[in-house]
Structure formats: C-alpha cells, structure tokens
Design a protein around this motif. Structure first.
Motif, PDB file in Angstrom:
ATOM      1  N   THR A 169       4.397  25.579  -0.116  1.00  0.00           N
ATOM      2  CA  THR A 169       5.104  24.297  -0.047  1.00  0.00           C
ATOM      3  C   THR A 169       4.119  23.133  -0.181  1.00  0.00           C
ATOM      4  O   THR A 169       4.318  22.250  -1.009  1.00  0.00           O
ATOM      5  CB  THR A 169       5.938  24.163   1.249  1.00  0.00           C
ATOM      6  N   SER A 229       7.106  16.731   8.979  1.00  0.00           N
ATOM      7  CA  SER A 229       7.178  17.571   7.787  1.00  0.00           C
ATOM      8  C   SER A 229       6.292  16.975   6.690  1.00  0.00           C
ATOM      9  O   SER A 229       5.839  15.841   6.783  1.00  0.00           O
ATOM     10  CB  SER A 229       8.629  17.662   7.316  1.00  0.00           C
ATOM     11  N   VAL A 230       6.026  17.751   5.688  1.00  0.00           N
ATOM     12  CA  VAL A 230       5.207  17.274   4.569  1.00  0.00           C
ATOM     13  C   VAL A 230       6.053  17.163   3.307  1.00  0.00           C
ATOM     14  O   VAL A 230       5.571  17.399   2.209  1.00  0.00           O
ATOM     15  CB  VAL A 230       3.998  18.191   4.319  1.00  0.00           C
ATOM     16  N   CYS A 231       7.321  16.776   3.459  1.00  0.00           N
ATOM     17  CA  CYS A 231       8.198  16.689   2.284  1.00  0.00           C
ATOM     18  C   CYS A 231       7.556  15.875   1.161  1.00  0.00           C
ATOM     19  O   CYS A 231       7.671  16.229  -0.008  1.00  0.00           O
ATOM     20  CB  CYS A 231       9.539  16.080   2.662  1.00  0.00           C
ATOM     21  N   CYS A 234       5.231  18.049  -0.780  1.00  0.00           N
ATOM     22  CA  CYS A 234       5.722  19.416  -0.953  1.00  0.00           C
ATOM     23  C   CYS A 234       5.930  19.751  -2.427  1.00  0.00           C
ATOM     24  O   CYS A 234       6.462  18.954  -3.193  1.00  0.00           O
ATOM     25  CB  CYS A 234       7.032  19.601  -0.191  1.00  0.00           C
ATOM     26  N   LEU A 236       8.082  21.605  -3.526  1.00  0.00           N
ATOM     27  CA  LEU A 236       9.518  21.779  -3.769  1.00  0.00           C
ATOM     28  C   LEU A 236      10.298  20.479  -3.623  1.00  0.00           C
ATOM     29  O   LEU A 236      11.528  20.495  -3.630  1.00  0.00           O
ATOM     30  CB  LEU A 236      10.077  22.827  -2.798  1.00  0.00           C
ATOM     31  N   ARG A 237       9.592  19.351  -3.485  1.00  0.00           N
ATOM     32  CA  ARG A 237      10.279  18.109  -3.108  1.00  0.00           C
ATOM     33  C   ARG A 237      11.302  17.642  -4.143  1.00  0.00           C
ATOM     34  O   ARG A 237      12.233  16.919  -3.798  1.00  0.00           O
ATOM     35  CB  ARG A 237       9.275  16.984  -2.842  1.00  0.00           C
ATOM     36  N   CYS A 240      14.315  20.609  -3.532  1.00  0.00           N
ATOM     37  CA  CYS A 240      14.737  21.089  -2.212  1.00  0.00           C
ATOM     38  C   CYS A 240      15.980  20.339  -1.730  1.00  0.00           C
ATOM     39  O   CYS A 240      15.959  19.123  -1.600  1.00  0.00           O
ATOM     40  CB  CYS A 240      13.595  20.908  -1.205  1.00  0.00           C
ATOM     41  N   ARG A 242      17.211  20.453   1.190  1.00  0.00           N
ATOM     42  CA  ARG A 242      17.111  20.032   2.587  1.00  0.00           C
ATOM     43  C   ARG A 242      16.316  18.746   2.752  1.00  0.00           C
ATOM     44  O   ARG A 242      16.266  18.176   3.829  1.00  0.00           O
ATOM     45  CB  ARG A 242      16.490  21.137   3.429  1.00  0.00           C
ATOM     46  N   ARG A 243      15.682  18.272   1.651  1.00  0.00           N
ATOM     47  CA  ARG A 243      14.915  17.042   1.748  1.00  0.00           C
ATOM     48  C   ARG A 243      15.854  15.864   1.571  1.00  0.00           C
ATOM     49  O   ARG A 243      16.405  15.638   0.503  1.00  0.00           O
ATOM     50  CB  ARG A 243      13.838  17.007   0.678  1.00  0.00           C
ATOM     51  N   ASP A 258      11.385  21.796   8.844  1.00  0.00           N
ATOM     52  CA  ASP A 258      10.588  22.475   7.834  1.00  0.00           C
ATOM     53  C   ASP A 258      10.772  23.979   7.939  1.00  0.00           C
ATOM     54  O   ASP A 258      11.156  24.484   8.962  1.00  0.00           O
ATOM     55  CB  ASP A 258       9.115  22.151   8.123  1.00  0.00           C
ATOM     56  N   PRO A 259      10.433  24.698   6.842  1.00  0.00           N
ATOM     57  CA  PRO A 259      10.512  26.139   6.942  1.00  0.00           C
ATOM     58  C   PRO A 259       9.475  26.654   7.925  1.00  0.00           C
ATOM     59  O   PRO A 259       8.502  26.065   8.161  1.00  0.00           O
ATOM     60  CB  PRO A 259      10.235  26.634   5.548  1.00  0.00           C
TER      61      PRO A 259
HETATM   62  S1  SF4 Z   1      12.250  20.459   3.696  1.00  0.00           S
HETATM   63 FE1  SF4 Z   1      12.040  21.063   1.515  1.00  0.00          FE
HETATM   64  S2  SF4 Z   1      10.824  19.390   0.542  1.00  0.00           S
HETATM   65 FE2  SF4 Z   1      10.560  19.236   2.797  1.00  0.00          FE
HETATM   66  S3  SF4 Z   1       8.667  20.422   3.236  1.00  0.00           S
HETATM   67 FE3  SF4 Z   1      10.437  21.819   3.544  1.00  0.00          FE
HETATM   68  S4  SF4 Z   1      10.677  22.871   1.551  1.00  0.00           S
HETATM   69 FE4  SF4 Z   1       9.410  21.027   1.181  1.00  0.00          FE
END
Ligand code: SF4
Length: 259
Positions: A169, A229-231, A234, A236-237, A240, A242-243, A258-259
């Motif tokens: 991530t 979190s590091v969105c 990331c 996947l930003r 994702c 969930r962001r 976060d995961p």
């Molecule tokens: S919520 Fe999604 S974008 Fe944010 S750190 Fe987790 S996987 Fe990455």
C-alpha cells in the motif's frame, strides 16, 4: 535503550468487529445513499459476522536506524536476535521518529472468501460483491484493534505514533516487503502468525487472502497520539473505495480504517 513491551510477541484473538451496513453502502457508493441495496447489504453483513475469524499476530521490535528509504528493525533479546533492514521506499521518513515499532499481521480467516467464491460460482455476483466488501471492512477492523494496541503502549510511555504503514500500500514499498516483516512474526510458535492460521507463500502472498501486514512506529517525537492512515501516499489511492477524503494528510485521523 528503550525496553520492548513484554511479551514481545502477542496474539489478538478476541477482536470486536463493528460493521455498519449503511456505512459500507455509503462508502461503496462514494457517499451517496443507495436504499434499494439496504436489505442485501444487511444480509451480507449478517453472513460476514458468522464467517469471519478475526485475529492478529503482533511483534514488538526496536528501530535502530532510518535512512532515506530504509528502516532497520531489531528484536534483540537475551539469547535471540533478529535484525532486518527493510527498503520501504521514499516515505521511510514516516518512521524517522520511531524508537520501537509494532509489526502485525491480521486476518479474518478464509471462510468468508470461500463463501464469496461460491456465490460467484453460482452467478450471484451482487451478493458476492457485498459480502466481499463486508469482509474488507472486517479486516480493517482487525487493523483498528492492532492500532489501538500501539496507541495504548505509546500512551503508557507518553509517546506518539506514526501512521500505519504496509507493504503493497505505501508508495515504494512493494508487497514482497511482507517477507521482511514476516521474519519477526513467525519466530515464536505459540504467539506467531502460524498459530492463527496465517502463512506466507513463496510468491510473497499471505494465506488466508484477507490478511494484511503492517508497521507502526512509536516514539517521543511523534506528535500524533492516534495512528493515522497513509491514504495520501498509498499505491491504491486512485482506486480504493474506502478512501473517502482525497486531501487527508498522511498523519491525520483516518476516516476509514486502514488494512
Ligand atoms: S484506505 Fe485505501 S487508499 Fe487508504 S491506505 Fe488503505 S488501501 Fe490505501
């Protein structure tokens, strides 16, 4: 030298999981209500609660150095030493204030994914998607429980915490980086990852599939008392679901776990 918490390795098996069907739907649909799916989502969450086996294995380590892209971790104890330098990429500075760190791997087990596969096989694609989404949220709840452990330990020391960093991530830290963390998690049988059924394959992929590793730094120089979190950093930003907040700072409060 700062002492590590004892025991150095611990399992979390009594993890309280909160999944709000309405909140999952809202997040899936980018904040817009989609009432016609309420009943399906509620059913998916009920099924998820029956299928998930939430657990995490954790290990405390010392952070002995942080350079431009590398973090060196050490679990030195009487009679046993394990040290690893991890290349976590250009955001290694997020660990610069860390004196100790909490490494973790969390899971919800494999039963939910098996049910998702079965639904897909039967062509019940919407139900499969909603159940899978509930599982993703459940895994993030395991991550929340781990973060609370780090926050509690930091609070005992009057320290702060880093964001939660994860291979696969965090920008520049590939998924294969899990192997470096894994060495700390499997080294003690009763409290190791294998005790909760998690394995790391030769290909660097965790089993069960809904499992995730993480790294959280603790130190007096961190300002935040909550693991963010590091969105913003990331990989996947852009995809994702969930962001929710694209402008969230890396060390700000997480809108979604976060995961
Ligand atoms: S919520 Fe999604 S974008 Fe944010 S750190 Fe987790 S996987 Fe990455």
């Amino acid at each position: 030298m700062a002492p590590l918490p004892s025991p150095r390795q611990q399992l979390l098996t009594d993890v309280s999981i909160a999944i709000d069907p309405a909140a999952v739907l809202l997040t899936l649909n980018r904040g817009r209500r989609i009432d016609r799916l309420n009943a399906d989502m509620a059913a998916a969450v009920t099924t998820a609660r029956r299928l998930i086996r939430p657990a995490a294995a954790m290990a405390w380590v010392r952070v002995t150095s942080v350079t431009a892209e590398t973090v060196t971790l050490d679990s030195m104890e009487a009679g046993s030493r394990h040290a690893v330098s991890l290349n976590i990429g250009p955001h290694a500075d997020l660990m610069a204030a860390a004196v100790i760190a909490l490494i973790s791997v969390g899971t919800i087990g494999d039963d939910l994914d098996a049910a998702v596969r079965e639904l897909n096989h039967k062509g019940e694609l919407l139900q499969a998607y909603l159940l899978d989404s509930a599982g993703v949220v459940a895994l993030s709840e395991v991550g929340r429980a781990v973060r609370e452990q780090a926050e509690a330990e930091a609070s005992r020391r009057n320290w702060g915490v880093s964001p939660s960093l994860g291979p696969g991530t965090l920008d520049g830290w590939p998924l294969t980086g899990q192997r470096g963390l894994w060495g700390f998690l499997e080294s003690d049988g009763p409290a190791g990852a294998a005790a909760i059924g998690i394995t790391l394959g030769e290909n660097g992929v965790l089993t069960p599939h809904k499992s995730a590793t993480g790294l959280i730094g603790l130190g007096a120089a961190y300002r935040s008392r909550r693991v963010g979190s590091v969105c913003g950093f990331c990989q996947l930003r852009h995809t994702c679901w969930r962001r929710r907040n694209s402008s969230r700072a890396a060390d700000g409060p997480p809108a979604i776990a976060d995961p």
